[in-house]
Design an enzyme around this catalytic site. Sequence first.
Site, PDB file in Angstrom:
ATOM      1  CG  ASP A   1      -4.841  -8.642  -2.056  1.00 35.07           C
ATOM      2  OD1 ASP A   1      -4.520  -7.494  -2.401  1.00 35.07           O
ATOM      3  OD2 ASP A   1      -5.646  -8.875  -1.127  1.00 35.07           O
TER       4      ASP A   1
ATOM      5  CB  SER B   1     -15.619   1.856   0.498  1.00 31.35           C
ATOM      6  OG  SER B   1     -14.686   0.918   1.023  1.00 31.35           O
TER       7      SER B   1
ATOM      8  CG  LEU C   1     -15.509  -1.044  -6.496  1.00 31.07           C
ATOM      9  CD1 LEU C   1     -16.815  -1.396  -7.176  1.00 31.07           C
ATOM     10  CD2 LEU C   1     -14.438  -2.061  -6.849  1.00 31.07           C
TER      11      LEU C   1
ATOM     12  CE  LYS D   1      -8.945  -5.450  -2.252  1.00 32.65           C
ATOM     13  NZ  LYS D   1      -8.016  -4.612  -1.474  1.00 32.65           N
TER      14      LYS D   1
ATOM     15  CG  ASP E   1      -0.507   2.141   0.888  1.00 36.24           C
ATOM     16  OD1 ASP E   1       0.584   2.542   1.303  1.00 36.24           O
ATOM     17  OD2 ASP E   1      -1.445   2.913   0.603  1.00 36.24           O
TER      18      ASP E   1
ATOM     19  CB  CYS F   1      -6.685   4.676   1.900  1.00 36.31           C
ATOM     20  SG  CYS F   1      -5.134   4.877   0.976  1.00 36.31           S
TER      21      CYS F   1
END
Length: 327
Positions: free
Chosen positions: A62, A69, A71, A86, A130, A185
């Site tokens: 990653d 926002s 979590l 991350k 994603d 999202c």
Amino acid sequence: MAGRNGAPMSRYARQMILPEVGADGQARLTQAHVLVVGCGGLGSAVIPALAGAGVGRLTLMDHDLIDLSNLHRQTIYRTQDVGLPKVDCAARYARALNPDVQVDAVRLRLDARTAPAAVQGIDLVIDAADSFAVSYILSDLCLEMGLPLISASVLGWGGYVGGFCGGAPSLRAVFPDLPDNGATCATAGVMGPVVGMIGAMQAQMALAVLLGHRPSPLGQMMQVDMASYRVSTFGFDTAPEPEDALLFIHPDQLSAEDRVLDLRSETEAPAMPCDWAQRIAPEGLSAVNINGQRIVLTCRSGLRAWQAARVLRERGAHSLAILAMGD
């Protein structure tokens, strides 16, 4: 560690009791090497499940930082982790959960350039990013190499998870086209528990593949709609691979012979991918000269480029590629 009757208790005892696992199955998990691409919401469910099950080696990949926002669905992180990478925090979490598992953290964006090296020596790939571009790049590579791919996507109150490649059809066989709607999202919202559910399904499918369960989850898809509390399943074992697939490429794979059309505005992207790129608005596609030269369409996620490629294909263009520049 001892059980209630005082007998020694293995960390994996409760899953080894299952006849589908046993000592042989646990040994297979211990010897497995899984690549998890994406340490966000899906990864927050996948990574602990695989580490807890005793998958011997996890490579986590990653490039992003933890954001407040996110979590509500990225539950392996804490408020004090905001702003940290991350992948480093996810690796630390997995190592603390199970010191027996080797965890490698790769802070890098997966793209057409980095993907081939990332899958070397891997037994199974999990697409938890994603991202349109990541999903298709991984699917193309896994199909070519015969590697199983467990891919998932979540938006709003639902999503899907499926087992692709590794002897089954690819993601492109099920989704030959990108959606017309580019909702994410960040723009459309997402429920944290739904992400956790689908991430857990990814982990379960991955373990089933590694254990050699029958029926295999490869060639199977599950769709979840928690707005109506419905789950559906279908098989795609015989789905044909699409012809003339639009490939995602990296800027390093551009050639001076390519015609590079950047669909992003100057405000969105002041710098273009190469010196010879041209900016173009969607309405200008009707005037693009189709002469056999490869046309590379550029945007952020790949969605606008995919839609533009449809227009150019209708006009007779055959040599096309997509350059998704990311954030």
